[in-house]
Design a protein around this motif. Sequence first.
Motif, PDB file in Angstrom:
ATOM      1  N   GLU A  82       0.846  -1.184   0.000  1.00  0.00           N
ATOM      2  CA  GLU A  82       0.000   0.000   0.000  1.00  0.00           C
ATOM      3  C   GLU A  82       0.884   1.237   0.000  1.00  0.00           C
ATOM      4  OE1 GLU A  82      -3.561  -0.103   2.406  1.00  0.00           O
ATOM      5  OE2 GLU A  82      -3.011  -2.115   3.023  1.00  0.00           O
ATOM      6  N   ASP A  83       0.380   2.315  -0.593  1.00  0.00           N
ATOM      7  CA  ASP A  83       1.133   3.559  -0.684  1.00  0.00           C
ATOM      8  C   ASP A  83       0.878   4.495   0.495  1.00  0.00           C
ATOM      9  OD1 ASP A  83       2.212   2.773  -3.133  1.00  0.00           O
ATOM     10  OD2 ASP A  83       0.522   3.603  -4.247  1.00  0.00           O
ATOM     11  N   TYR A  84      -0.172   4.195   1.278  1.00  0.00           N
ATOM     12  CA  TYR A  84      -0.560   5.087   2.366  1.00  0.00           C
ATOM     13  C   TYR A  84      -0.824   4.305   3.647  1.00  0.00           C
ATOM     14  CZ  TYR A  84      -1.444   8.392  -1.407  1.00  0.00           C
ATOM     15  OH  TYR A  84      -1.293   9.212  -2.487  1.00  0.00           O
ATOM     16  N   TYR A  85      -0.648   4.985   4.782  1.00  0.00           N
ATOM     17  CA  TYR A  85      -1.187   4.522   6.053  1.00  0.00           C
ATOM     18  C   TYR A  85      -2.579   5.139   6.127  1.00  0.00           C
ATOM     19  CZ  TYR A  85       3.793   4.017   7.300  1.00  0.00           C
ATOM     20  OH  TYR A  85       5.126   3.686   7.334  1.00  0.00           O
ATOM     21  N   ALA A  86      -3.584   4.363   6.448  1.00  0.00           N
ATOM     22  CA  ALA A  86      -4.939   4.896   6.582  1.00  0.00           C
ATOM     23  C   ALA A  86      -5.355   4.809   8.044  1.00  0.00           C
ATOM     24  CB  ALA A  86      -5.911   4.120   5.706  1.00  0.00           C
ATOM     25  N   PRO A 134      10.825  14.161  10.919  1.00  0.00           N
ATOM     26  CA  PRO A 134       9.832  15.170  10.529  1.00  0.00           C
ATOM     27  C   PRO A 134       8.419  14.575  10.627  1.00  0.00           C
ATOM     28  CG  PRO A 134      11.535  14.927   8.834  1.00  0.00           C
ATOM     29  CD  PRO A 134      11.756  13.838   9.831  1.00  0.00           C
ATOM     30  N   ASP A 135       7.460  15.429  10.968  1.00  0.00           N
ATOM     31  CA  ASP A 135       6.069  14.989  11.021  1.00  0.00           C
ATOM     32  C   ASP A 135       5.623  14.503   9.649  1.00  0.00           C
ATOM     33  OD1 ASP A 135       6.045  15.808  13.651  1.00  0.00           O
ATOM     34  OD2 ASP A 135       4.949  17.663  13.263  1.00  0.00           O
ATOM     35  N   ILE A 136       4.708  13.546   9.641  1.00  0.00           N
ATOM     36  CA  ILE A 136       4.129  13.060   8.395  1.00  0.00           C
ATOM     37  C   ILE A 136       2.776  13.750   8.235  1.00  0.00           C
ATOM     38  CG2 ILE A 136       3.292  11.061   7.104  1.00  0.00           C
ATOM     39  CD1 ILE A 136       5.257   9.337   8.722  1.00  0.00           C
ATOM     40  N   GLN A 137       2.695  14.561   7.194  1.00  0.00           N
ATOM     41  CA  GLN A 137       1.465  15.307   6.922  1.00  0.00           C
ATOM     42  C   GLN A 137       0.517  14.455   6.083  1.00  0.00           C
ATOM     43  OE1 GLN A 137       0.878  18.238   8.390  1.00  0.00           O
ATOM     44  NE2 GLN A 137       2.915  18.119   9.316  1.00  0.00           N
ATOM     45  N   PRO A 138      -0.784  14.673   6.209  1.00  0.00           N
ATOM     46  CA  PRO A 138      -1.737  13.853   5.459  1.00  0.00           C
ATOM     47  C   PRO A 138      -1.706  14.162   3.965  1.00  0.00           C
ATOM     48  CG  PRO A 138      -2.885  15.596   6.623  1.00  0.00           C
ATOM     49  CD  PRO A 138      -1.441  15.659   7.052  1.00  0.00           C
ATOM     50  N   ALA A 139      -1.960  13.134   3.169  1.00  0.00           N
ATOM     51  CA  ALA A 139      -2.089  13.304   1.721  1.00  0.00           C
ATOM     52  C   ALA A 139      -3.512  13.709   1.380  1.00  0.00           C
ATOM     53  CB  ALA A 139      -1.718  12.014   1.002  1.00  0.00           C
ATOM     54  N   LYS A 140      -4.473  13.116   2.104  1.00  0.00           N
ATOM     55  CA  LYS A 140      -5.880  13.478   1.903  1.00  0.00           C
ATOM     56  C   LYS A 140      -6.721  12.898   3.025  1.00  0.00           C
ATOM     57  CE  LYS A 140      -6.104   9.907  -1.638  1.00  0.00           C
ATOM     58  NZ  LYS A 140      -6.517   9.587  -2.984  1.00  0.00           N
ATOM     59  N   GLY A 141      -7.923  13.431   3.122  1.00  0.00           N
ATOM     60  CA  GLY A 141      -8.870  12.954   4.122  1.00  0.00           C
ATOM     61  C   GLY A 141     -10.254  12.870   3.514  1.00  0.00           C
ATOM     62  N   ASP A 142     -11.082  12.032   4.095  1.00  0.00           N
ATOM     63  CA  ASP A 142     -12.425  11.837   3.559  1.00  0.00           C
ATOM     64  C   ASP A 142     -13.409  11.694   4.712  1.00  0.00           C
ATOM     65  OD1 ASP A 142     -14.505  11.301   1.717  1.00  0.00           O
ATOM     66  OD2 ASP A 142     -14.190   9.146   1.945  1.00  0.00           O
ATOM     67  N   PHE A 143     -14.398  12.581   4.764  1.00  0.00           N
ATOM     68  CA  PHE A 143     -15.446  12.516   5.778  1.00  0.00           C
ATOM     69  C   PHE A 143     -16.624  11.702   5.263  1.00  0.00           C
ATOM     70  CE2 PHE A 143     -13.218  16.329   7.221  1.00  0.00           C
ATOM     71  CZ  PHE A 143     -13.243  16.170   8.603  1.00  0.00           C
ATOM     72  N   PHE A 178      -1.977   8.926   5.000  1.00  0.00           N
ATOM     73  CA  PHE A 178      -0.635   9.479   5.170  1.00  0.00           C
ATOM     74  C   PHE A 178       0.317   8.726   4.255  1.00  0.00           C
ATOM     75  CE2 PHE A 178      -2.827  10.184   9.186  1.00  0.00           C
ATOM     76  CZ  PHE A 178      -2.530  11.507   9.460  1.00  0.00           C
ATOM     77  N   PRO A 179       1.170   9.432   3.506  1.00  0.00           N
ATOM     78  CA  PRO A 179       2.080   8.745   2.577  1.00  0.00           C
ATOM     79  C   PRO A 179       3.108   7.887   3.319  1.00  0.00           C
ATOM     80  CG  PRO A 179       2.598  11.078   2.705  1.00  0.00           C
ATOM     81  CD  PRO A 179       1.344  10.874   3.502  1.00  0.00           C
ATOM     82  N   ARG A 180       3.483   6.781   2.685  1.00  0.00           N
ATOM     83  CA  ARG A 180       4.500   5.880   3.242  1.00  0.00           C
ATOM     84  C   ARG A 180       5.881   6.167   2.648  1.00  0.00           C
ATOM     85  NH1 ARG A 180       2.510   0.460   5.385  1.00  0.00           N
ATOM     86  NH2 ARG A 180       0.255   0.629   5.394  1.00  0.00           N
ATOM     87  N   ALA A 181       6.083   7.348   2.118  1.00  0.00           N
ATOM     88  CA  ALA A 181       7.356   7.681   1.456  1.00  0.00           C
ATOM     89  C   ALA A 181       8.545   7.456   2.386  1.00  0.00           C
ATOM     90  CB  ALA A 181       7.327   9.125   0.963  1.00  0.00           C
ATOM     91  N   ASN A 182       8.421   7.843   3.641  1.00  0.00           N
ATOM     92  CA  ASN A 182       9.450   7.596   4.655  1.00  0.00           C
ATOM     93  C   ASN A 182       8.839   6.647   5.679  1.00  0.00           C
ATOM     94  OD1 ASN A 182      11.429   9.414   3.584  1.00  0.00           O
ATOM     95  ND2 ASN A 182      10.137  11.081   4.325  1.00  0.00           N
ATOM     96  N   PRO A 183       8.991   5.343   5.457  1.00  0.00           N
ATOM     97  CA  PRO A 183       8.281   4.357   6.278  1.00  0.00           C
ATOM     98  C   PRO A 183       8.596   4.454   7.769  1.00  0.00           C
ATOM     99  CG  PRO A 183       9.305   3.305   4.376  1.00  0.00           C
ATOM    100  CD  PRO A 183       9.818   4.710   4.436  1.00  0.00           C
ATOM    101  N   ILE A 184       7.587   4.191   8.555  1.00  0.00           N
ATOM    102  CA  ILE A 184       7.720   4.089  10.002  1.00  0.00           C
ATOM    103  C   ILE A 184       8.252   2.693  10.304  1.00  0.00           C
ATOM    104  CG2 ILE A 184       6.456   4.125  12.182  1.00  0.00           C
ATOM    105  CD1 ILE A 184       4.366   5.920  10.726  1.00  0.00           C
ATOM    106  N   THR A 185       9.208   2.596  11.238  1.00  0.00           N
ATOM    107  CA  THR A 185       9.792   1.301  11.594  1.00  0.00           C
ATOM    108  C   THR A 185       9.672   1.072  13.099  1.00  0.00           C
ATOM    109  OG1 THR A 185      12.023   2.120  12.019  1.00  0.00           O
ATOM    110  CG2 THR A 185      11.485   1.559   9.720  1.00  0.00           C
TER     111      THR A 185
END
Length: 193
Positions: free
Chosen positions: A101-105, A130-139, A152-159
């Motif tokens: 997946e490309d994002y953390y949801a 650095p903080d991970i900013q959201p790519a998008k949100g959906d209500f 949230f993008p997984r460009a810099n993965p959390i480990t």
Amino acid sequence: MTTRRQFAVNILAAFLVAGTLFGQEFWEKKQYLTWTNEEITRLTTNSPWAKELKVTAGGQDVKLMLTWLTAMPIKQAFLKERMDEGGVLADSAKEIMADKEDYYAIGVTGIPKDLAKELTEGWLKIPGKPDIQPAKGDFQDRGRSVDLMILFPRANPITVADKEVDVVLKFSGNDVTTKFPLNEMVFNGKLEL
């Protein structure tokens, strides 16, 4: 080896095995197709991947639920809830279980409609990064409440080495934080977020 010594070794081994099994959570011991409704409720409301968040904003105290929707145990729990009685996995369901997946949801459920207007920001905070900013949100409108899904993008993965991740939401100008210890979020030997 004497009989007594062998007996003592067998008893010790039995205690070690029992301790290991009893120390494990059901999601570690059981295949997800055998999870009970009570176990699924626990996993999706009070587990390493789902936590309650208390918010005071706009003159009201509210309990919200934060859930890592892309974590494999959560995906399995939701899939199990929706499966046909016969337990057959549809092809579309198999796609949901994909690892890549490309994002953390993250899902935020139970937001009263008037409080949803007070939610202005959200981000992931990891110590020393650095903080991970959201790519998008959906209500999603649920009648009296609103559910939110933030990607949230997984460009810099959390480990696991990051030790913890905070989900931070800003309501009425105030930051509300929920900590998730990453070592508790390992499932089948892999960090699941």
